[in-house]
Design an enzyme around this catalytic site. Structure first.
Site, PDB file in Angstrom:
ATOM      1  N   ARG A 202       0.817  -1.230   0.000  1.00 33.81           N
ATOM      2  CA  ARG A 202       0.000   0.000   0.000  1.00 33.81           C
ATOM      3  C   ARG A 202       0.848   1.277   0.000  1.00 33.81           C
ATOM      4  NH1 ARG A 202      -2.326  -3.598  -1.403  1.00 33.81           N
ATOM      5  NH2 ARG A 202      -4.265  -4.501  -0.638  1.00 33.81           N
TER       6      ARG A 202
ATOM      7  N   SER B  34     -11.716  -1.200   2.099  1.00 40.08           N
ATOM      8  CA  SER B  34     -11.073  -1.576   3.368  1.00 40.08           C
ATOM      9  C   SER B  34     -10.550  -0.327   4.064  1.00 40.08           C
ATOM     10  CB  SER B  34      -9.922  -2.544   3.122  1.00 40.08           C
ATOM     11  OG  SER B  34     -10.388  -3.743   2.552  1.00 40.08           O
TER      12      SER B  34
ATOM     13  N   GLU C  83      -6.114   2.804   5.950  1.00 43.54           N
ATOM     14  CA  GLU C  83      -5.783   2.753   4.522  1.00 43.54           C
ATOM     15  C   GLU C  83      -6.509   3.886   3.803  1.00 43.54           C
ATOM     16  OE1 GLU C  83      -6.747  -0.457   1.072  1.00 43.54           O
ATOM     17  OE2 GLU C  83      -5.633  -1.217   2.794  1.00 43.54           O
TER      18      GLU C  83
END
Length: 304
Positions: free
Chosen positions: A177, A227, A297
């Protein structure tokens, strides 16, 4: 920042419908939440993006770049910046053999479908990811064992000074990420990818299988930002949240999804404050029970 003067300057080379002042960001995020941005620009070319950055730098106007807002939570008071939305207006794609060159505003789902039509494998994992290609590169988006770094060969980017560079994949520092695009605040313009020729039916079966998993396990029927938390090492955020008995837990219009505990969904006019308070509550509970600090995130932007 004199937003009216800036608007006039941008209108010299952009269409009126691509230069919006005091634009509600809830219209531009998958969460359907967010106060106004001082200015929202929707460029159609590399030249327009470059001119926007040059003007912002000269006028010392703060700016940020977004895709289609699928991983973004804007606060209720909005953003005192120029929002540069690189999405539908900047989505050209060219496929030659097993090579794909695509502009950053192309949706990942569209890109995956185009690859499928050409019997090209490698983007099956991306078929149900709602973000744009540029955003996916910035955060090295991934799902079901696939990641963007596995298919990218190079990226054309614009740096903070308005200079265009070509970055080969081995210089992009792509990890879980994250990437150099994110850490150095680069703007993705175009992405070159190399896929693998395979039988159409094999690729189609894989896409169908992954889309079925998403449909049955994710709350796609409700506004969310996917998410919310990064995966903790050796664990899963959704399982930790569920084990804290937080599935279905609600603050205002924001709720931990009853289908997948890693998602927060907007079940009824949720405010950004509702979502932020729910994120903090989840983090506190997981930290208390498992001594694990969940990291978000989703990007949270705007005035407090």
């Amino acid at each position: 920042m004199d937003k009216l003067a800036l608007k006039e300057e941008f209108l010299r080379f952009m269409k009126p419908e691509a230069v919006l002042m005091d634009e509600p960001m809830k219209k531009h995020t998958s969460f359907k939440i967010g106060g106004p941005a001082d200015l929202l620009l929707m460029p159609t070319s590399i030249e327009e993006i470059k001119r926007i950055i040059d003007i912002c730098n000269i006028r010392k106007a703060p700016y940020f770049v977004m895709g289609n807002g699928s991983n973004l939570l804007v606060t209720d008071r909005g953003i005192r910046k120029v929002a540069i939305k690189i999405a539908d207006n900047f989505n050209a794609v060219n496929i030659v053999g097993t090579k794909i060159i695509a502009q950053a505003g192309l949706l990942l789902s569209t890109l995956s479908n185009k690859a499928l039509k050409e019997s090209l494998s490698g983007l099956e994992f991306a078929s149900g990811i709602p973000g744009t290609l540029g955003g996916a590169v910035a955060m090295n988006a991934g799902a079901y064992g696939g990641e963007m770094k596995n298919v990218i060969t190079s990226c054309k980017v614009l740096d903070r000074e308005g200079k265009i560079k070509i970055l080969p994949i081995d210089e992009m520092e792509m990890g879980y990420r994250t990437s150099m695009v994110q850490t150095q605040h680069l703007i993705v313009l175009e992405v070159e990818m190399l896929l693998e020729k395979k039988d159409y039916s094999i690729i189609k079966d894989k896409v169908d299988e992954l889309n079925m998993q998403r449909t049955t396990k994710q709350p796609l029927h409700l506004p969310s930002a996917g998410s919310v938390f990064k995966r903790p090492e050796g664990n899963y955020a959704g399982k930790l949240i569920q084990d804290c008995n937080l599935k279905g837990y609600r603050i205002g219009g924001a709720q931990v999804s009853e289908l997948h505990s890693g998602f927060i969904v907007n079940v009824g006019n949720a405010s950004a404050e509702d979502v932020i308070n729910l994120i903090k509550h989840i983090q506190t509970e997981v930290k208390s029970k498992f001594n694990i600090q969940l990291q978000t995130e989703v990007k949270i932007m705007g005035e407090n």
